[in-house]
Design a protein around this motif. Structure first.
Motif, PDB file in Angstrom:
ATOM      1  N   LEU A   1       0.834  -1.208   0.000  1.00 14.52           N
ATOM      2  CA  LEU A   1       0.000   0.000   0.000  1.00 14.52           C
ATOM      3  C   LEU A   1       0.867   1.257   0.000  1.00 14.52           C
ATOM      4  CD1 LEU A   1      -2.939   0.988   0.102  1.00 14.52           C
ATOM      5  CD2 LEU A   1      -2.738   1.054   2.594  1.00 14.52           C
ATOM      6  N   GLN A   2       1.964   1.226   0.744  1.00 16.27           N
ATOM      7  CA  GLN A   2       2.893   2.359   0.757  1.00 16.27           C
ATOM      8  C   GLN A   2       3.400   2.661  -0.650  1.00 16.27           C
ATOM      9  OE1 GLN A   2       5.195   0.889   4.562  1.00 16.27           O
ATOM     10  NE2 GLN A   2       6.142   2.729   3.753  1.00 16.27           N
ATOM     11  N   ARG A   3       3.847   1.630  -1.361  1.00 20.61           N
ATOM     12  CA  ARG A   3       4.376   1.833  -2.716  1.00 20.61           C
ATOM     13  C   ARG A   3       3.305   2.398  -3.635  1.00 20.61           C
ATOM     14  NH1 ARG A   3       7.187  -2.960  -1.328  1.00 20.61           N
ATOM     15  NH2 ARG A   3       5.574  -4.283  -2.268  1.00 20.61           N
ATOM     16  N   GLN A   4       2.075   1.910  -3.469  1.00 15.40           N
ATOM     17  CA  GLN A   4       0.963   2.427  -4.272  1.00 15.40           C
ATOM     18  C   GLN A   4       0.725   3.902  -3.973  1.00 15.40           C
ATOM     19  OE1 GLN A   4      -2.712   0.198  -3.881  1.00 15.40           O
ATOM     20  NE2 GLN A   4      -3.938   1.970  -4.490  1.00 15.40           N
ATOM     21  N   PHE A   5       0.721   4.259  -2.688  1.00 20.91           N
ATOM     22  CA  PHE A   5       0.508   5.655  -2.311  1.00 20.91           C
ATOM     23  C   PHE A   5       1.634   6.551  -2.839  1.00 20.91           C
ATOM     24  CE2 PHE A   5      -2.245   4.671   1.687  1.00 20.91           C
ATOM     25  CZ  PHE A   5      -3.348   4.492   0.865  1.00 20.91           C
ATOM     26  N   LEU A   6       2.875   6.061  -2.789  1.00 23.21           N
ATOM     27  CA  LEU A   6       3.995   6.843  -3.301  1.00 23.21           C
ATOM     28  C   LEU A   6       3.839   7.117  -4.795  1.00 23.21           C
ATOM     29  CD1 LEU A   6       7.035   5.220  -1.453  1.00 23.21           C
ATOM     30  CD2 LEU A   6       6.222   7.561  -1.194  1.00 23.21           C
ATOM     31  N   ASP A   7       3.430   6.097  -5.542  1.00 20.52           N
ATOM     32  CA  ASP A   7       3.256   6.247  -6.989  1.00 20.52           C
ATOM     33  C   ASP A   7       2.104   7.178  -7.324  1.00 20.52           C
ATOM     34  OD1 ASP A   7       5.371   4.576  -7.539  1.00 20.52           O
ATOM     35  OD2 ASP A   7       4.132   2.779  -7.769  1.00 20.52           O
ATOM     36  N   GLU A   8       1.011   7.068  -6.567  1.00 22.07           N
ATOM     37  CA  GLU A   8      -0.217   7.793  -6.917  1.00 22.07           C
ATOM     38  C   GLU A   8      -0.303   9.178  -6.277  1.00 22.07           C
ATOM     39  OE1 GLU A   8      -3.434   5.253  -5.835  1.00 22.07           O
ATOM     40  OE2 GLU A   8      -3.002   3.758  -7.392  1.00 22.07           O
ATOM     41  N   HIS A   9       0.312   9.344  -5.099  1.00 23.24           N
ATOM     42  CA  HIS A   9       0.112  10.580  -4.341  1.00 23.24           C
ATOM     43  C   HIS A   9       1.397  11.324  -3.998  1.00 23.24           C
ATOM     44  CE1 HIS A   9      -4.179   9.650  -3.643  1.00 23.24           C
ATOM     45  NE2 HIS A   9      -3.778   8.398  -3.493  1.00 23.24           N
ATOM     46  N   GLY A  10       2.552  10.729  -4.226  1.00 17.60           N
ATOM     47  CA  GLY A  10       3.811  11.398  -3.917  1.00 17.60           C
ATOM     48  C   GLY A  10       4.399  11.047  -2.571  1.00 17.60           C
ATOM     49  N   THR A  11       3.559  10.839  -1.557  1.00 17.96           N
ATOM     50  CA  THR A  11       3.991  10.373  -0.238  1.00 17.96           C
ATOM     51  C   THR A  11       2.945   9.430   0.327  1.00 17.96           C
ATOM     52  OG1 THR A  11       2.922  12.193   0.960  1.00 17.96           O
ATOM     53  CG2 THR A  11       5.230  12.518   0.316  1.00 17.96           C
ATOM     54  N   THR A  12       3.377   8.621   1.299  1.00 22.91           N
ATOM     55  CA  THR A  12       2.433   7.745   1.993  1.00 22.91           C
ATOM     56  C   THR A  12       1.390   8.570   2.727  1.00 22.91           C
ATOM     57  OG1 THR A  12       4.129   6.038   2.274  1.00 22.91           O
ATOM     58  CG2 THR A  12       2.208   5.924   3.723  1.00 22.91           C
ATOM     59  N   LEU A  13       1.815   9.667   3.346  1.00 26.52           N
ATOM     60  CA  LEU A  13       0.873  10.493   4.091  1.00 26.52           C
ATOM     61  C   LEU A  13      -0.223  11.028   3.185  1.00 26.52           C
ATOM     62  CD1 LEU A  13      -0.105  11.938   6.593  1.00 26.52           C
ATOM     63  CD2 LEU A  13       1.566  13.753   6.133  1.00 26.52           C
TER      64      LEU A  13
END
Length: 224
Positions: free
Chosen positions: A55-67
Motif C-alpha cells: 500500500l505504501q508503494r501504491q501511495f507513493l506512486d499515486e500521491h507522492g507520499t504515503t501520508l
C-alpha cells in the motif's frame, strides 16, 4: 539529456531535495523512516506488514507520499504521523564538511525543498553540518501536506524562495519530482541511479554523487 561537462554558470538559485540527495542512500536513513511509516500504516489501516508495504508503494506512486495517500483514503492524525515517522536516530548519517565548503562557494543562494517534516529537516541538516549553507527550507508543512511532484507545491516553493526560474536549478533523486521543475523553466539534475528507470527529457544532467557533481562545476566566468 545528460552531458559530460555541465554548464551551470548562469545559475544563482540552487534548490536541493534533502533525503538521498544531500547524503548517499547507502547511509540508510530513509530505510529507518520507511520502517516507521510501515508501522504507522499497519496500525492505522489494520494491514499485515507485507500488505502495508504494498500500500505504501501504491501511495507513493499515486500521491507522492504515503501520508498524502493516507489522507486521501483514511482518517489519519497527520501531526502524529509526521512526528512518529521522522523520530529516527541519525547515528548512521555522516557529517560532510567538504559538502558544506562546496555549497558555500556556489554563486547565489541555496535552498532545501523536501517532502520531509520541518523539524526532521533541521535535524538532518545540522547532523550533516550544512544547515548554515541554506537560506531557507521548504518542508511538507509549508506545502499544506501536498508533496512533490504536485505542480502547485513547486509554484509555492518558487514563490517562497523568490526564484528566477531561468537561473535556478533543482537537484533530486526521484526522477518524477524533476518534471515540474523543468516545466517551470528550472535546470534539473538527477542524483543517483534514478531507481533503475530510463532517463527522460525533463532531466538535464545526472550524477551518482552530489558532491562529485558540484566539484566538477566551473564558475570562472561567473559574476562574483
Amino acid at each position: 539529456m545528460t552531458v559530460a561537462a555541465p554548464d551551470l554558470s548562469n545559475i544563482r538559485f540552487w534548490v536541493f531535495d534533502m533525503d538521498d540527495t544531500l547524503y548517499p542512500p547507502e547511509q540508510g536513513l530513509m530505510g529507518l523512516v520507511q520502517k516507521r511509516i510501515n508501522a504507522f500504516v499497519v496500525e492505522a489501516v489494520g494491514l499485515a506488514p507485507e500488505e502495508a508495504a504494498v500500500l505504501q508503494r501504491q501511495f507513493l506512486d499515486e500521491h507522492g507520499t504515503t501520508l498524502a495517500g493516507l489522507m486521501a483514503n483514511y482518517a489519519v492524525d497527520t501531526e502524529r504521523f509526521l512526528r512518529e515517522v521522522h523520530d529516527v536516530p541519525l547515528d548512521g548519517l555522516e557529517p560532510n564538511p567538504r559538502l558544506a565548503e562546496v555549497l558555500k562557494r556556489l554563486p547565489g543562494q541555496c535552498f532545501v525543498f523536501t517532502n520531509g517534516a520541518r523539524d526532521y529537516a533541521g535535524r538532518v541538516l545540522e547532523r550533516l553540518g550544512v544547515a548554515d549553507c541554506f537560506e531557507d527550507v521548504f518542508a511538507i508543512e509549508d506545502a499544506d501536506l501536498t508533496p512533490k511532484p504536485a505542480p502547485a507545491t513547486f509554484r509555492r516553493m518558487a514563490e517562497r524562495f523568490g526564484l528566477d526560474m531561468q537561473s535556478a536549478v533543482f537537484f533530486e533523486d526521484t526522477p518524477k519530482n524533476l518534471e515540474p521543475a523543468k516545466a517551470l523553466g528550472m535546470r534539473t539534475v538527477l542524483i543517483g541511479d534514478g531507481h533503475g528507470k530510463p532517463l527522460e527529457p525533463h532531466i538535464d544532467y545526472q550524477a551518482l554523487d552530489l558532491l562529485d557533481f558540484l566539484q566538477s562545476l566551473s564558475f570562472k566566468d561567473a559574476a562574483a
